[in-house]
Design an enzyme around this catalytic site. Structure first.
Site, short mmCIF file in Angstrom:
data_model
loop_
_atom_site.label_atom_id
_atom_site.label_comp_id
_atom_site.label_asym_id
_atom_site.label_seq_id
_atom_site.Cartn_x
_atom_site.Cartn_y
_atom_site.Cartn_z
N TYR A 120 0.84 -1.48 0.24
CA TYR A 120 -0.14 0.14 -0.29
C TYR A 120 0.68 0.61 0.20
O TYR A 120 -0.32 2.70 0.53
CB TYR A 120 -0.80 -0.10 1.50
N LYS A 168 4.20 -14.20 5.70
CA LYS A 168 4.36 -15.38 4.04
C LYS A 168 5.95 -15.65 3.66
O LYS A 168 6.05 -15.00 2.50
CB LYS A 168 3.52 -14.77 2.88
N ASP A 200 -1.59 -17.58 4.94
CA ASP A 200 -3.56 -18.04 4.17
C ASP A 200 -3.61 -19.61 5.00
O ASP A 200 -4.71 -19.57 5.16
CB ASP A 200 -2.33 -19.06 2.87
N ASP A 224 -5.28 -5.81 6.64
CA ASP A 224 -7.27 -5.27 5.58
C ASP A 224 -7.32 -6.32 5.59
O ASP A 224 -8.71 -5.96 6.16
CB ASP A 224 -6.69 -5.05 4.80
N ASP A 228 -10.51 -7.79 7.76
CA ASP A 228 -12.67 -7.96 7.55
C ASP A 228 -13.20 -9.55 7.67
O ASP A 228 -14.00 -9.42 7.49
CB ASP A 228 -12.73 -7.40 5.81
MG MG Z 1 -10.54 -2.38 4.48
#
Ligand code: MG
Ligand code: NAI
Length: 327
Positions: A120, A168, A200, A224, A228
């Site tokens: 990001y 990872k 994972d 992120d 969620d």
């Molecule tokens: Mg989000």
């Protein structure tokens, strides 16, 4: 001492749930002063800018910012705003509440997400008609800073006895390798217990056995997505608050977006925004008030009234009034 709070409702249900949170804050005996700024799709349509400079400055100079959500311009608003408050960690609690129909009622997780780099950090390029690339940025300094925060976090609360590190590094050996080495190195030096879980495998394990986890430290994108996912385990996005913490400043926001499918109808669940305000109170030193707000929210979640996302038929205002009543 008076605290200056920047309030940025943004778009969609941001304009419904942030007023709800302010109503709750106004019911408390705290010295908060609110100053409003605009950001998002609407102000971009009017002025050409999704995050006008005065709004950026307002957030940068305030003691804390309460933000709703922005629509299509979300990345143009929230990424610079997190930068304005210099926040290096995003705290996202995901907790199931009595009375709320959750997929995994035993879920009680705290995500501590790296908030400045990873995928990001904005280094994307179109190299040809066929090829685009993204540079993933990971620094030892940011990883260690996150780890120090995580160690302080677990040490300051008896409920926690260490944290899980999600990565990872078996595939992204250099970037996640650096992240893992930075985080685990600091924890080892400070004598804080950690366990490592591949990203994972972690996704499967929190679905099957969320009670195996408590505090989770993860890179930006992973935090992120996985938080969620955890929202889905506890009953939906309408419940999840978050805090973006910097050294001298902070921004608090519900995890959800503008919910265009329900915006303008007065039916949005205000819980995530009100709990974000509670995290803000706690951060500013009003821990007793923060606890009162949380207790009031929990009571309303348990006994109702509830919004449509939780199976009820009450509107935002009714639920907010019930929380204020409980206070
Ligand atoms: Mg989000
Ligand atoms: P969303 O979080 O807005 O909505 C996803 C689903 O959850 C929808 O069905 C919505 O009705 C429901 N939902 C979300 N919050 C709710 C609440 N408080 N009460 C009841 N139901 C709720 O995510 P989506 O649909 O992916 O994105 C919509 C817009 O929001 C997009 O333009 C996106 O860019 C933006 N967005 C902005 C964010 C931010 O400003 N931080 C974060 C996520 C999305």
């Amino acid at each position: 001492m008076t605290h200056q709070i920047a309030v940025i409702e943004g778009d969609g249900i941001g304009q419904e749930v942030i007023p709800a949170a302010i109503e709750v804050l106004n019911d408390l005996d705290s010295d908060l002063e609110f100053e409003y700024g605009e950001a998002g799709d609407r102000v971009k349509a009017e002025t050409g800018e999704a995050l006008p400079q005065p709004t950026y400055d307002l957030a940068a100079e305030a003691d804390a910012t309460l933000f709703g959500a922005a629509g299509e311009t979300a990345a143009d608003v929230i990424l610079p705003l997190r930068d304005a408050v210099d926040s290096f960690v995003n705290i996202r609690p995901a907790k199931a509440y009595p009375g709320v129909d959750a997929v995994r009622p035993e879920t009680d997780l705290i995500f501590l997400r790296e908030n400045t780099e990873g995928v990001y950090s904005g280094h994307e390029d179109d190299l040809s008609d066929d090829l685009s690339t993204l540079t993933r940025v990971v620094t030892t300094s940011a990883s260690e800073k996150l780890a120090d925060f995580a160690c302080d976090y677990v040490e300051s609360n008896d409920d926690h006895d260490g944290f899980s590190v999600i990565h990872k590094a078996n595939v992204m050996r250099k970037t996640d390798g650096r992240f893992r080495d930075g985080v685990v190195g600091v924890a080892d030096d400070r004598g804080v217990d950690t366990d490592e879980v591949l990203m994972d495998a972690f996704a499967t394990r929190i679905c099957l056995n969320p009670e195996q986890f408590d505090v989770i430290v993860c890179p930006n994108l992973a935090g992120d997505v996985l938080s969620d996912l955890a929202a889905g385990l506890v009953g939906g996005l309408g419940l999840l608050p978050s805090a973006n913490i910097g050294d001298d400043n902070a921004l608090f926001e519900p995890v959800h977006g503008t919910a265009p499918d329900i915006a303008g109808q007065g039916v949005a669940n205000p819980t995530a925004a009100i709990l974000s305000a509670a995290m803000m109170l706690d951060h500013l030193g009003y821990s007793e008030e923060a606890q009162r707000v949380e207790t009031a929210v929990e009571a309303v979640l348990a006994d109702g009234p509830r919004t449509g996302d939780l199976g009820g038929d009450a509107g935002t205002e009714t639920v907010t009034a019930a929380v204020v009543d409980r206070l």
